[in-house]
Design a protein around this motif. Structure first.
Motif, mmCIF file in Angstrom:
data_model
loop_
_atom_site.group_PDB
_atom_site.id
_atom_site.type_symbol
_atom_site.label_atom_id
_atom_site.label_comp_id
_atom_site.label_asym_id
_atom_site.label_seq_id
_atom_site.Cartn_x
_atom_site.Cartn_y
_atom_site.Cartn_z
ATOM 1 N N GLU A 1 16.802 9.828 67.379
ATOM 2 C CA GLU A 1 17.010 11.638 67.145
ATOM 3 C C GLU A 1 16.534 11.718 65.570
ATOM 4 N N PHE A 2 16.014 12.955 65.250
ATOM 5 C CA PHE A 2 15.307 13.661 64.526
ATOM 6 C C PHE A 2 16.193 14.054 63.056
ATOM 7 N N ILE A 3 15.720 14.323 62.638
ATOM 8 C CA ILE A 3 16.522 15.291 60.717
ATOM 9 C C ILE A 3 15.592 16.244 60.621
ATOM 10 N N LEU A 4 16.474 17.232 61.001
ATOM 11 C CA LEU A 4 15.912 18.475 60.024
ATOM 12 C C LEU A 4 16.573 18.709 58.647
ATOM 13 N N ASN B 1 10.067 19.177 58.898
ATOM 14 C CA ASN B 1 10.442 19.552 57.766
ATOM 15 C C ASN B 1 10.256 21.440 57.401
ATOM 16 N N HIS B 2 11.565 21.514 58.497
ATOM 17 C CA HIS B 2 12.039 23.080 59.008
ATOM 18 C C HIS B 2 13.653 23.425 59.491
ATOM 19 N N PHE B 3 13.971 23.979 59.908
ATOM 20 C CA PHE B 3 15.069 24.565 60.695
ATOM 21 C C PHE B 3 14.897 23.868 61.931
ATOM 22 N N VAL B 4 14.159 24.033 62.523
ATOM 23 C CA VAL B 4 14.150 23.890 64.390
ATOM 24 C C VAL B 4 12.991 23.034 64.503
ATOM 25 N N CYS B 5 13.433 22.839 65.493
ATOM 26 C CA CYS B 5 12.081 21.630 66.329
ATOM 27 C C CYS B 5 11.131 22.302 66.661
ATOM 28 N N GLU B 6 10.343 22.225 66.510
ATOM 29 C CA GLU B 6 8.973 23.822 66.920
ATOM 30 C C GLU B 6 7.662 22.515 67.100
ATOM 31 N N ALA C 1 5.023 20.181 64.363
ATOM 32 C CA ALA C 1 5.832 19.363 63.636
ATOM 33 C C ALA C 1 5.840 18.781 64.313
ATOM 34 N N PHE C 2 6.833 18.536 66.300
ATOM 35 C CA PHE C 2 6.824 17.410 67.031
ATOM 36 C C PHE C 2 5.948 16.755 67.217
ATOM 37 N N VAL C 3 4.920 16.831 67.730
ATOM 38 C CA VAL C 3 3.815 16.254 67.618
ATOM 39 C C VAL C 3 3.039 15.216 67.189
ATOM 40 N N LYS C 4 3.164 16.171 66.001
ATOM 41 C CA LYS C 4 3.042 15.380 64.428
ATOM 42 C C LYS C 4 3.336 13.939 63.710
ATOM 43 N N LEU C 5 4.794 13.897 64.243
ATOM 44 C CA LEU C 5 5.510 13.329 64.030
ATOM 45 C C LEU C 5 5.419 11.314 65.221
ATOM 46 N N ALA C 6 4.871 11.830 65.468
ATOM 47 C CA ALA C 6 4.087 10.610 67.303
ATOM 48 C C ALA C 6 3.109 9.732 66.652
ATOM 49 N N CYS C 7 3.385 8.137 66.566
ATOM 50 C CA CYS C 7 2.364 7.177 66.778
ATOM 51 C C CYS C 7 1.901 7.028 67.563
ATOM 52 N N ALA C 8 0.499 8.044 67.430
ATOM 53 C CA ALA C 8 -0.503 7.997 68.013
ATOM 54 C C ALA C 8 -1.590 8.631 68.527
ATOM 55 N N MET D 1 -1.810 29.972 62.142
ATOM 56 C CA MET D 1 -3.220 30.038 61.976
ATOM 57 C C MET D 1 -3.798 30.259 59.379
ATOM 58 N N LYS D 2 -2.997 30.028 59.199
ATOM 59 C CA LYS D 2 -3.288 29.200 57.938
ATOM 60 C C LYS D 2 -3.457 28.244 57.681
ATOM 61 N N PRO D 3 -4.280 27.984 56.378
ATOM 62 C CA PRO D 3 -4.774 27.162 56.303
ATOM 63 C C PRO D 3 -3.706 25.986 55.986
ATOM 64 N N LYS D 4 -3.771 24.376 57.168
ATOM 65 C CA LYS D 4 -2.623 23.826 57.039
ATOM 66 C C LYS D 4 -2.383 23.274 55.878
ATOM 67 N N SER D 5 -0.864 23.117 55.013
ATOM 68 C CA SER D 5 -1.052 22.501 54.155
ATOM 69 C C SER D 5 0.774 22.389 53.891
ATOM 70 N N LYS D 6 1.068 21.569 53.044
ATOM 71 C CA LYS D 6 2.783 21.114 53.287
ATOM 72 C C LYS D 6 3.741 22.070 53.026
ATOM 73 N N ALA D 7 4.686 21.721 54.184
ATOM 74 C CA ALA D 7 5.456 23.101 54.346
ATOM 75 C C ALA D 7 6.430 23.423 52.607
ATOM 76 N N SER D 8 5.568 24.874 52.700
ATOM 77 C CA SER D 8 7.069 24.891 51.531
ATOM 78 C C SER D 8 8.574 25.467 51.893
ATOM 79 N N ALA D 9 9.360 26.622 51.184
ATOM 80 C CA ALA D 9 9.567 27.203 51.123
ATOM 81 C C ALA D 9 10.156 28.171 51.626
#
Length: 312
Positions: free
Chosen positions: A10-13, A174-179, A182-189, A259-267
């Protein structure tokens, strides 16, 4: 590491769960936006089907864009509305993958479709006498099918590459929907293959169609500037203004997001993503019908028929 069973994941949005009052406000706004999307885009599709005045390449592609916007928002907005009012903001692996793949397919298709629509405007302005022959019904169907087919294949490849990954940690979006990113970055591989293919997608489905659109409008501008009549120039610009506005909004937002610099998602980043995923599909039919006398006339005709039918 052993791969977890898909049915157990399960994923938490997260969304804006740290701002509960803001979520209530967003629920009302997104509900209104979704209803406007359904009404506006459905109206354009119905007008294109029923009124012979709209049996032209431009409105054929526009009806495809309207149908695409309905599918795109229907994949994410209803679930988002539920999560705004729910304390348990979880989504199953299967639902997340479906949401992600449908959204990615629609976004890829829209990139190609906007380039096709730019070519249609190029044909109408630069080759007006040969335009009905060049943009035949068969070619329009082929170009629309190519856009949908390319979007489907792209989404299929990216989805298959994503679901092969194992998930074993705290699966929080850290989003409203499955993107998909973000999905692939949650993988442990290792996700290097996914990142490379997504980067190639940015070139193929963002930069290349945008380049084709720019080339089309360079030719259009060169032709329009040669028109001696001021009225003729105005008419030529008016046929392209709606498409140009949609392209600027669509590509401006999506290029900023990816294409913006990667950073922690803000509001703010989340709200920009919400603008891209909900507000733009709502604005598309409004922009195309705002100064369009044909649409206004057809709407009046449709309302008059309905009124007379009710009276009868």
């Amino acid at each position: 590491m052993e791969k977890t069973n898909w049915t157990e994941i399960e994923f938490i949005l997260q969304g804006l769960s740290e701002y509960p009052r803001a979520e209530k406000l967003l629920f009302v706004m997104c509900l209104v936006i979704y209803l406007v999307i359904l009404l506006g885009n459905s109206t354009l599709i119905i007008l294109t089907l029923l009124d012979s005045c709209f049996h032209t390449p431009m409105y054929f592609f526009l009806s495809n864009l309207s149908f695409l916007d309905i599918c795109y928002t229907s994949a994410s907005l209803p679930a988002m509305l539920i999560h705004f009012l729910s304390k348990k903001k979880t989504i199953s692996f299967t639902r997340c993958v479906v949401q992600m793949s449908v959204s990615y397919m629609m976004a890829s298709t829209e990139c190609v479709l906007l380039a096709v629509m730019a070519y249609d405007r190029y044909g109408a302005i630069c080759n007006p006498l040969r335009y009905p022959i060049i943009m035949s019904k068969t070619l329009c169907i082929q170009m629309a099918s190519f856009s949908w087919g390319l979007g489907f294949l792209n989404s299929l490849v990216q989805t298959l590459l994503a679901i092969r990954l194992p998930f074993c940690g705290k699966n929080v979006f850290n989003h409203f929907v499955c993107e998909i990113l973000a999905f692939v970055k949650l993988a442990c591989a290792d996700i290097s293959l996914n990142e490379i293919t997504l980067m190639l997608d940015n070139v193929i489905f963002l930069l290349f169609p945008l380049l084709l659109i720019c080339i089309s409008y360079v030719f259009i501008l060169s032709i329009v500037l040669r028109i001696n009549s001021v009225e003729g120039r105005k008419k030529a610009f008016s046929t392209c203004s709606a498409h140009v506005t949609v392209v600027i909004m669509f590509y401006g937002t999506i290029l900023f997001m990816y294409m913006k610099p990667k950073s922690k998602a803000s509001a703010v980043d989340k709200l920009i993503a919400l603008f891209y995923g909900a507000v733009i599909p709502m604005l598309n039919p409004i922009i195309y019908s705002l100064r369009n006398t044909e649409v206004h006339g057809a709407m009046r005709k449709l309302v008059s028929r309905h009124w007379f039918w009710r009276k009868g």
